[in-house]
Write a protein that holds these residues in place. Sequence first.
Motif, mmCIF file in Angstrom:
data_model
loop_
_atom_site.group_PDB
_atom_site.id
_atom_site.type_symbol
_atom_site.label_atom_id
_atom_site.label_comp_id
_atom_site.label_asym_id
_atom_site.label_seq_id
_atom_site.Cartn_x
_atom_site.Cartn_y
_atom_site.Cartn_z
ATOM 1 N N ALA A 121 0.962 -1.153 -0.173
ATOM 2 C CA ALA A 121 0.065 -0.139 0.011
ATOM 3 C C ALA A 121 0.899 1.143 -0.011
ATOM 4 O O ALA A 121 0.618 2.244 -0.749
ATOM 5 C CB ALA A 121 -0.891 0.091 1.376
ATOM 6 N N ALA A 122 1.923 1.172 0.867
ATOM 7 C CA ALA A 122 2.839 2.482 0.948
ATOM 8 C C ALA A 122 3.553 2.646 -0.633
ATOM 9 O O ALA A 122 3.632 3.801 -0.916
ATOM 10 C CB ALA A 122 4.060 2.217 1.877
ATOM 11 N N LEU A 123 3.938 1.612 -1.270
ATOM 12 C CA LEU A 123 4.479 1.821 -2.373
ATOM 13 C C LEU A 123 3.715 2.162 -3.600
ATOM 14 O O LEU A 123 3.999 2.986 -4.285
ATOM 15 C CB LEU A 123 5.249 0.397 -2.834
ATOM 16 C CG LEU A 123 6.398 -0.186 -2.047
ATOM 17 C CD1 LEU A 123 6.825 -1.432 -2.393
ATOM 18 C CD2 LEU A 123 7.473 0.732 -2.214
ATOM 19 N N LEU A 124 2.410 1.871 -3.457
ATOM 20 C CA LEU A 124 1.555 2.048 -4.649
ATOM 21 C C LEU A 124 0.827 3.440 -4.413
ATOM 22 O O LEU A 124 0.829 4.264 -5.189
ATOM 23 C CB LEU A 124 0.308 1.145 -4.520
ATOM 24 C CG LEU A 124 0.474 -0.401 -4.927
ATOM 25 C CD1 LEU A 124 -0.875 -1.170 -5.007
ATOM 26 C CD2 LEU A 124 1.171 -0.512 -6.342
ATOM 27 N N ALA A 125 0.419 3.896 -3.381
ATOM 28 C CA ALA A 125 -0.033 5.146 -3.003
ATOM 29 C C ALA A 125 1.026 6.274 -3.197
ATOM 30 O O ALA A 125 0.908 7.145 -3.804
ATOM 31 C CB ALA A 125 -0.651 5.112 -1.589
ATOM 32 N N THR A 126 2.009 6.134 -2.608
ATOM 33 C CA THR A 126 3.264 6.996 -2.850
ATOM 34 C C THR A 126 3.887 7.039 -4.164
ATOM 35 O O THR A 126 4.152 8.083 -4.863
ATOM 36 C CB THR A 126 4.360 6.930 -1.906
ATOM 37 O OG1 THR A 126 5.066 5.391 -1.999
ATOM 38 C CG2 THR A 126 4.112 6.577 -0.402
ATOM 39 N N GLY A 127 4.049 5.934 -4.863
ATOM 40 C CA GLY A 127 4.511 5.794 -6.282
ATOM 41 C C GLY A 127 3.749 6.582 -7.050
ATOM 42 O O GLY A 127 4.220 7.587 -8.043
ATOM 43 N N LEU A 128 2.427 6.445 -7.183
ATOM 44 C CA LEU A 128 1.484 7.187 -8.040
ATOM 45 C C LEU A 128 1.304 8.957 -7.529
ATOM 46 O O LEU A 128 1.180 9.876 -8.423
ATOM 47 C CB LEU A 128 0.002 6.717 -8.128
ATOM 48 C CG LEU A 128 -0.930 7.137 -9.319
ATOM 49 C CD1 LEU A 128 -0.400 6.891 -10.680
ATOM 50 C CD2 LEU A 128 -2.013 6.185 -8.952
ATOM 51 N N GLY A 129 1.415 9.167 -6.390
ATOM 52 C CA GLY A 129 1.477 10.254 -5.850
ATOM 53 C C GLY A 129 2.799 11.115 -6.338
ATOM 54 O O GLY A 129 2.663 12.355 -6.556
ATOM 55 N N ILE A 130 4.160 10.406 -6.270
ATOM 56 C CA ILE A 130 5.280 10.993 -6.972
ATOM 57 C C ILE A 130 5.018 11.464 -8.380
ATOM 58 O O ILE A 130 5.431 12.277 -8.794
ATOM 59 C CB ILE A 130 6.309 9.903 -6.674
ATOM 60 C CG1 ILE A 130 6.842 9.844 -5.342
ATOM 61 C CG2 ILE A 130 7.640 10.417 -7.382
ATOM 62 C CD1 ILE A 130 7.658 8.981 -4.933
#
Length: 474
Positions: A121-130
């Motif tokens: 969840a941390a990787l998916l949410a932050t990745g698309l946020g970046i």
Amino acid sequence: MATPGAGRRESRPPGATAAVALPGAATLLGLMNYTAPIATLSDTGAGLHAGTTARIWVMSSISLGLAAALLAVGALADDHGRRRLFALGGALLALSSVGCALAPASAAFVAGRIVQGVATAALLATGLGIIGHTFTGAARARAAGIWGAMLGLGIALGPIAAAWLTRLGDWRLWYWVTVAASVALTAASRALPESRAEHRRGLDLPGLVTMVGGISALLSAVTLGRTGWTRPPVLALLAAAVVLLAAFVVVQARRTSPMLDLGLFRRPAFLLSVGGALITGLGVIGLMSNLVTVMVGAMRLSPLAAAFVLAIWSGMSYVVALQARRLPARWSSGLLLGAGLALSAVSELAMLGISPGTPWWRLAPGLLVAGVGSGLANTMLARLAVDSVPPERASMGSGANNTARYTGAALGVAMVFAITTNGGATPDAMTHGFDIALLVSAVLCAVGAVVTVPLTRRLSAHATISTVLPTPGR
């Protein structure tokens, strides 16, 4: 004198390459790990001495961690730094994968998979946020397309890699590979640009507790419900989910700085993002997650062969998502999302009529069409997730989108499993049940496609008004 074509070149922001490559790699790894047990459930269950209920948790536990944590980690990333949360997600995925690889029994493995879900969840949410923070305009659309393509590629490669490693040695090998990849991803995260919201909203503790508790209760009830929906523990969990999720809505409505701004639901683009993701989880991911089981149990394919057949869908999704940027700009994201859901409905109808004697290639045309639909839908959902929220809340938008997707997926997996096995575990009963599941999933996708029409019109009207009205101060 300007060089020819200079005016057409887009300036690349600092860290642009890393801002596409690392979120894409994280999404690829996360989805490979998410789908790995689809092709190795028999070996994993035997290795963990897991019974029927425990095997259900082996399949579903990562969805619990994902759905419960996505919105929370998105909000935290916007406040405390997206690169920081991305690195923490990579480190946590490595540690939890060690736990899965060393798990002596099903309870320890399930706990590790739940933590893997939080890390993913941390990787998916932050990745698309970046991506949403780093890029704008056409560059953002291209980057979101790559991110969406990694969803399809991860789903394609995960079962194949896990099945191959199991044949090579042991089902635990996949989790050691995940450890190595997660460590490399965490180390590489230093190349990412750091970004956060200009003004922190602070930790919404009541919202966090009610949201995580509500989603956890709901998905736990859905998982346990596969062995009996009227059992007291299932009914108690469903009641707790209703109370906690209702409390979450009340808390968000009353807070000045909520985790999820309920006012966003007045935006057509946000409704398309969240609603489309929910239907994708319910009507597509839920069905495809059970297809390998049907191919192995009823059509007598080996797990590795079934994984390759499933890759017809997910591989086509990857190809279409990469090429979606070439579609005419006048075709809106809402229109293409609706087209993707409509194609998914058509594909599911095309797969009707399988039986224990059906050859694998009978599924190929439907899977190809499903891949086109999923490729379009994944790309448009990624665009809408970042375009539908203010730039400083890009990770929250991604979190809301993916929370809907994986909550829908968990519900969809349970629904299809219940329908498929309702008549028994014989090959004839299983294929008959799967036919019914195909019809139900097709109806869900068709309804989703129809609902996108008025929302897309509202979105177009809103964009036209925004263009026509003068900017204040002009």
